[in-house]
Write a protein that holds these residues in place. Sequence first.
Motif, PDB file in Angstrom:
ATOM      1  N   GLU A  19       0.353   9.721  -9.513  1.00 43.90           N
ATOM      2  CA  GLU A  19      -0.100  10.485 -10.678  1.00 43.90           C
ATOM      3  C   GLU A  19      -0.811   9.613 -11.715  1.00 43.90           C
ATOM      4  N   ALA A  20      -0.513   8.313 -11.715  1.00 45.80           N
ATOM      5  CA  ALA A  20      -1.139   7.407 -12.681  1.00 45.80           C
ATOM      6  C   ALA A  20      -2.646   7.316 -12.475  1.00 45.80           C
ATOM      7  N   ASP A  21      -3.091   7.427 -11.220  1.00 42.91           N
ATOM      8  CA  ASP A  21      -4.530   7.336 -10.938  1.00 42.91           C
ATOM      9  C   ASP A  21      -4.816   7.964  -9.578  1.00 42.91           C
ATOM     10  N   PRO A  22      -4.855   9.298  -9.515  1.00 48.34           N
ATOM     11  CA  PRO A  22      -5.091   9.975  -8.231  1.00 48.34           C
ATOM     12  C   PRO A  22      -6.408   9.580  -7.579  1.00 48.34           C
ATOM     13  N   ALA A  23      -7.442   9.355  -8.380  1.00 48.44           N
ATOM     14  CA  ALA A  23      -8.742   8.986  -7.815  1.00 48.44           C
ATOM     15  C   ALA A  23      -8.659   7.665  -7.077  1.00 48.44           C
ATOM     16  N   ALA A  24      -7.870   6.735  -7.602  1.00 49.64           N
ATOM     17  CA  ALA A  24      -7.686   5.455  -6.918  1.00 49.64           C
ATOM     18  C   ALA A  24      -6.810   5.627  -5.686  1.00 49.64           C
ATOM     19  N   ALA A  25      -5.806   6.485  -5.777  1.00 44.86           N
ATOM     20  CA  ALA A  25      -4.852   6.639  -4.677  1.00 44.86           C
ATOM     21  C   ALA A  25      -5.512   7.108  -3.389  1.00 44.86           C
ATOM     22  N   VAL A  26      -6.613   7.845  -3.484  1.00 42.39           N
ATOM     23  CA  VAL A  26      -7.279   8.347  -2.280  1.00 42.39           C
ATOM     24  C   VAL A  26      -8.277   7.335  -1.713  1.00 42.39           C
ATOM     25  N   THR A  27      -8.356   6.157  -2.322  1.00 42.67           N
ATOM     26  CA  THR A  27      -9.320   5.142  -1.898  1.00 42.67           C
ATOM     27  C   THR A  27      -8.609   4.039  -1.116  1.00 42.67           C
ATOM     28  N   PRO A  28      -8.961   3.820   0.152  1.00 40.06           N
ATOM     29  CA  PRO A  28      -8.348   2.732   0.920  1.00 40.06           C
ATOM     30  C   PRO A  28      -8.507   1.397   0.196  1.00 40.06           C
ATOM     31  N   ALA A  63      -2.456   0.109  -5.543  1.00 43.25           N
ATOM     32  CA  ALA A  63      -1.094   0.599  -5.294  1.00 43.25           C
ATOM     33  C   ALA A  63      -0.803   0.816  -3.817  1.00 43.25           C
ATOM     34  N   GLU A  64      -1.804   0.649  -2.951  1.00 42.62           N
ATOM     35  CA  GLU A  64      -1.666   1.024  -1.540  1.00 42.62           C
ATOM     36  C   GLU A  64      -0.468   0.370  -0.855  1.00 42.62           C
ATOM     37  N   ARG A  65      -0.366  -0.943  -0.964  1.00 34.54           N
ATOM     38  CA  ARG A  65       0.717  -1.627  -0.267  1.00 34.54           C
ATOM     39  C   ARG A  65       2.081  -1.175  -0.768  1.00 34.54           C
ATOM     40  N   GLU A  66       2.213  -1.021  -2.083  1.00 36.52           N
ATOM     41  CA  GLU A  66       3.490  -0.580  -2.634  1.00 36.52           C
ATOM     42  C   GLU A  66       3.825   0.834  -2.176  1.00 36.52           C
ATOM     43  N   LEU A  67       2.823   1.714  -2.127  1.00 33.37           N
ATOM     44  CA  LEU A  67       3.063   3.084  -1.674  1.00 33.37           C
ATOM     45  C   LEU A  67       3.515   3.106  -0.216  1.00 33.37           C
ATOM     46  N   VAL A  68       2.874   2.307   0.620  1.00 34.57           N
ATOM     47  CA  VAL A  68       3.272   2.247   2.031  1.00 34.57           C
ATOM     48  C   VAL A  68       4.681   1.691   2.158  1.00 34.57           C
ATOM     49  N   GLU A  69       4.946   0.581   1.473  1.00 34.96           N
ATOM     50  CA  GLU A  69       6.267  -0.044   1.594  1.00 34.96           C
ATOM     51  C   GLU A  69       7.372   0.856   1.060  1.00 34.96           C
ATOM     52  N   ARG A  70       7.145   1.505  -0.056  1.00 37.83           N
ATOM     53  CA  ARG A  70       8.166   2.413  -0.604  1.00 37.83           C
ATOM     54  C   ARG A  70       8.423   3.581   0.356  1.00 37.83           C
ATOM     55  N   SER A  71       7.357   4.108   0.927  1.00 39.43           N
ATOM     56  CA  SER A  71       7.517   5.232   1.854  1.00 39.43           C
ATOM     57  C   SER A  71       8.252   4.797   3.120  1.00 39.43           C
ATOM     58  N   VAL A  72       7.910   3.628   3.638  1.00 39.93           N
ATOM     59  CA  VAL A  72       8.601   3.122   4.823  1.00 39.93           C
ATOM     60  C   VAL A  72      10.077   2.881   4.518  1.00 39.93           C
TER      61      VAL A  72
END
Length: 357
Positions: A199-208, A212-221
Amino acid sequence: MTPTRIEVGGPQPYPVLVGHDVTRELGGLLTGATRVALLHPPTLRERAARVRDDLVAAGYAVHPIEVPDGEAAKTLAVAGRCWDTLGELGFTRSDAVVGLGGGATTDLAGWVAAAWLRGVRVVHVATTLAGMVDAAVGGKTGINTARGKNLVGAFHPPAGVVCDLAALATLPAADYRAGLAEVVKCGFIADPAILELVEADPAAAVTPGNPAERELVERSVRVKARVVGEDLTEQGLREILNYGHTLGHAIERAEDYRWRHGDAVAVGLVYAAELARRLGRLDAATAARHGAVLRSLGLPTTYRADAYPELLATMRIDKKARGNRLRFVVLDGVAQPVSIDEPDAETLSAAYSEVSA
């Protein structure tokens, strides 16, 4: 950068390795094997060739097996062709299967390995966001039938999972976005920090490659690793990972799997939230937050109004159903998932009005 190692517990513990260019760690997960079957879709021929060369250099006899892309791979005919190849190659119980690709490829590779000689080692190299945070982790394997998704399969934990974030750089935008539905799901069922990051930056979140990508993957795993480590065979706790999937799987079947899994799950998440709200379990603000965060990522939140009877019939043979009684995972609040049994028909139908296009 050193890969992050996330341990999945249970009767057959294994590591999930997350980082950039971590495919080099694959050989260490195959120690003891002589032959390796490398299942991959045609879109990953070049990557498969590089993996093959690395493993050959490490002393393995590698046999690439090309399988269809996406859900078209998850059929009995394709699995049968893979088993025929393993037989021709003389695969033994000490040999191994590697699934290189997205969730459909790892689902198939896991099922091929689970059934061959009643179980040989499998290692997954996930190349999609959905594969990394969902399909490749957890030991669920399976194929589809004419009656539904993943109805044939087995619980067969991998010997390891490699999540090479570098592969996400070339992932089509629509596939990356769809994978975020599973990330958001993990936020709602267990880790609110995931939602805050998105929610902090949805436009960034959809960009490979976003910060935040690594943290999002690690938290989800980590969410999935904790759950499946406690409940491999979905006797209780693991059901929470199916949040949004009861309707989502039904939509996938209705679309003959032309919809991306994450797109269908996004609609399913909104439906489950509305169902919980109408049952008096979830507050209106949290229910509305589902649609808001998913729409901010460009994910669908509606489906055809006239499809409800067909979807309901499909949901009744969902794997969570008990006898002829429907079961849903819903929320009592963020990070408070529960399973409910056979909501009343009127509420089920009324909740669908929230996602009716």
